[in-house]
Design an enzyme around this catalytic site. Structure first.
Site, PDB file in Angstrom:
ATOM      1  N   HIS A 167     101.932  -7.228  51.998  1.00  0.00           N
ATOM      2  CA  HIS A 167     102.931  -8.089  51.374  1.00  0.00           C
ATOM      3  C   HIS A 167     102.292  -9.430  51.030  1.00  0.00           C
ATOM      4  O   HIS A 167     101.779 -10.123  51.906  1.00  0.00           O
ATOM      5  CB  HIS A 167     104.120  -8.302  52.306  1.00  0.00           C
ATOM      6  CG  HIS A 167     104.898  -7.048  52.556  1.00  0.00           C
ATOM      7  ND1 HIS A 167     105.633  -6.843  53.702  1.00  0.00           N
ATOM      8  CD2 HIS A 167     105.077  -5.934  51.804  1.00  0.00           C
ATOM      9  CE1 HIS A 167     106.223  -5.656  53.646  1.00  0.00           C
ATOM     10  NE2 HIS A 167     105.886  -5.092  52.502  1.00  0.00           N
ATOM     11  N   ASP A 176     109.693  -2.264  56.357  1.00  0.00           N
ATOM     12  CA  ASP A 176     109.084  -1.601  55.209  1.00  0.00           C
ATOM     13  C   ASP A 176     107.991  -0.667  55.712  1.00  0.00           C
ATOM     14  O   ASP A 176     107.201  -1.023  56.591  1.00  0.00           O
ATOM     15  CB  ASP A 176     108.493  -2.642  54.252  1.00  0.00           C
ATOM     16  CG  ASP A 176     108.000  -2.029  52.945  1.00  0.00           C
ATOM     17  OD1 ASP A 176     108.500  -0.945  52.581  1.00  0.00           O
ATOM     18  OD2 ASP A 176     107.135  -2.643  52.296  1.00  0.00           O
ATOM     19  N   SER A 212     102.000  -6.201  56.805  1.00  0.00           N
ATOM     20  CA  SER A 212     102.672  -7.421  56.357  1.00  0.00           C
ATOM     21  C   SER A 212     102.083  -8.593  57.130  1.00  0.00           C
ATOM     22  O   SER A 212     100.875  -8.799  57.101  1.00  0.00           O
ATOM     23  CB  SER A 212     104.192  -7.279  56.571  1.00  0.00           C
ATOM     24  OG  SER A 212     104.887  -8.403  56.076  1.00  0.00           O
TER      25      SER A 212
END
Length: 350
Positions: free
Chosen positions: A39, A131, A12
């Site tokens: 992401h 995540d 991310s």
């Protein structure tokens, strides 16, 4: 025996640099395929494949739905689409968000674990929130290998720390050592797949991400892996099930949105804040209208009525101030509870 040749990578915030370090250290000839979730902003085109190709000897691309898997390539989830791995091919679908993300790392890792079991290497790099933790758990359950970037050197350590907290990780190493490790693992024979059967949770949740069930099938299946709660989904207001009993605590709604506990708490707090701001707006409109009516009554020499409207406006104004205080203090408390799990604006890759 095949090696650990299915390599899934999740990152991310700070991921562009981390991915560049890894792919630049990979040889031209490697008997493995790489799947990446970074992401990204949903409404902006991505040039991440071109960026990685510039520093890597391997071709990189955003795959299309149903595209065949080719060894020696890097496949990157496109913005606003989940990347899922099937036997010999990929799915690129706009399934429900997981932990507020699409693409989500968990969906990629879970699908790879379901399909390729012990051949999978799951890699978690820099990033906020958590995540990838649940997906890495799925990789381990199916006999795969878990690799986590050392959080002490990660630009944003939250994802790595979460994985280390909840997953029995095989390797926690600095970023610079990961390419050589992946090359070595790709040539190490993987265990027999039969020794690590696909669990009901992995199968059902992979089907949810792929949207491979109708409504009735979904409800019947999610009841098998979850316990219905009294909560509602912060995304769609649907019914929520608590999934499994493992940590981290997590939830899934009847349309498929999925949340770990930290994200669920953050979403609930945001919904409360939104509702309170709506209340402030409505009450301020009423304050303004009451004062307008008070002025009108004065002009009509109806002093008693004017005083009544003015007192009502004053009382409402005080209540608005109280609600504003709740919002401000509540927002500060939410950030304090969430701590390192607060997510900043993602890197703009376009």
């Amino acid at each position: 025996m095949p090696g650990h040749d299915i390599i899934v990578i999740g990152t991310s915030a700070g991921g562009l640099r981390a991915l560049s370090v890894i792919v630049s250290g990979l040889p031209t000839q490697i008997n493995a395929v790489f799947f990446v979730v970074q992401h990204l902003e949903a409404n902006k085109p991505s040039i991440l494949p071109q960026i990685l190709e510039d520093v890597s000897s391997l071709p990189a691309s955003h795959p299309t739905d149903g595209e065949k898997i080719q060894t020696g390539r890097i496949y990157i989830a496109p913005p606003d689409y989940h990347l899922l791995v099937n036997s010999g091919s990929m799915r690129v679908v706009r399934g429900p968000q997981e932990n507020r993300f699409r693409p989500a790392i968990d969906t990629l890792f879970r699908s790879a674990a379901r399909t390729y079991g012990p051949r999978v290497v799951g890699v978690i790099l820099t990033g906020y929130l958590d995540d990838g933790t649940v997906g890495l758990q799925a990789v381990k359950k199916r006999g795969g290998v878990a690799v986590v970037q050392d959080p002490n050197e990660a630009e944003y350590p939250s994802m790595a720390k979460s994985a280390l907290r909840y997953v029995k990780v095989d390797y926690c190493i600095p970023l610079a050592q990961i390419p050589d490790l992946l090359v070595r693992l790709a040539s190490v024979p993987a265990a027999e797949e039969e020794s690590y059967p696909v669990s009901k949770e992995i199968e059902i949740e992979s089907n949810i991400a792929e949207q491979a069930m109708n409504t009735q099938e979904f409800l019947e299946n999610v009841e098998q892996i979850g316990i219905r709660t009294t909560y509602t989904c912060p995304e769609c207001n649907g019914s929520i099930w608590q999934i499994g009993k493992e940590e981290p605590l997590r939830f899934r709604c009847h349309t498929g949105h999925s949340f770990t506990a930290n994200i669920f708490l953050s979403e609930q707090s945001q919904n409360v804040e939104n509702a309170l701001w709506s209340a402030v707006r409505a009450m301020e409109e009423k304050v303004t209208f009451s004062r307008q009516m008070a002025e009108r009554m004065k002009n009509l020499n109806l002093q008693k009525a004017a005083t009544k409207y003015q007192d009502h406006a004053q009382s409402l104004d005080e209540e608005v101030s109280l609600i504003r205080g709740i919002i401000i203090n509540g927002f500060a408390t939410k950030r304090s509870i969430a701590g390192e799990y607060e997510e900043p604006q993602e890197e703009k890759l376009r």
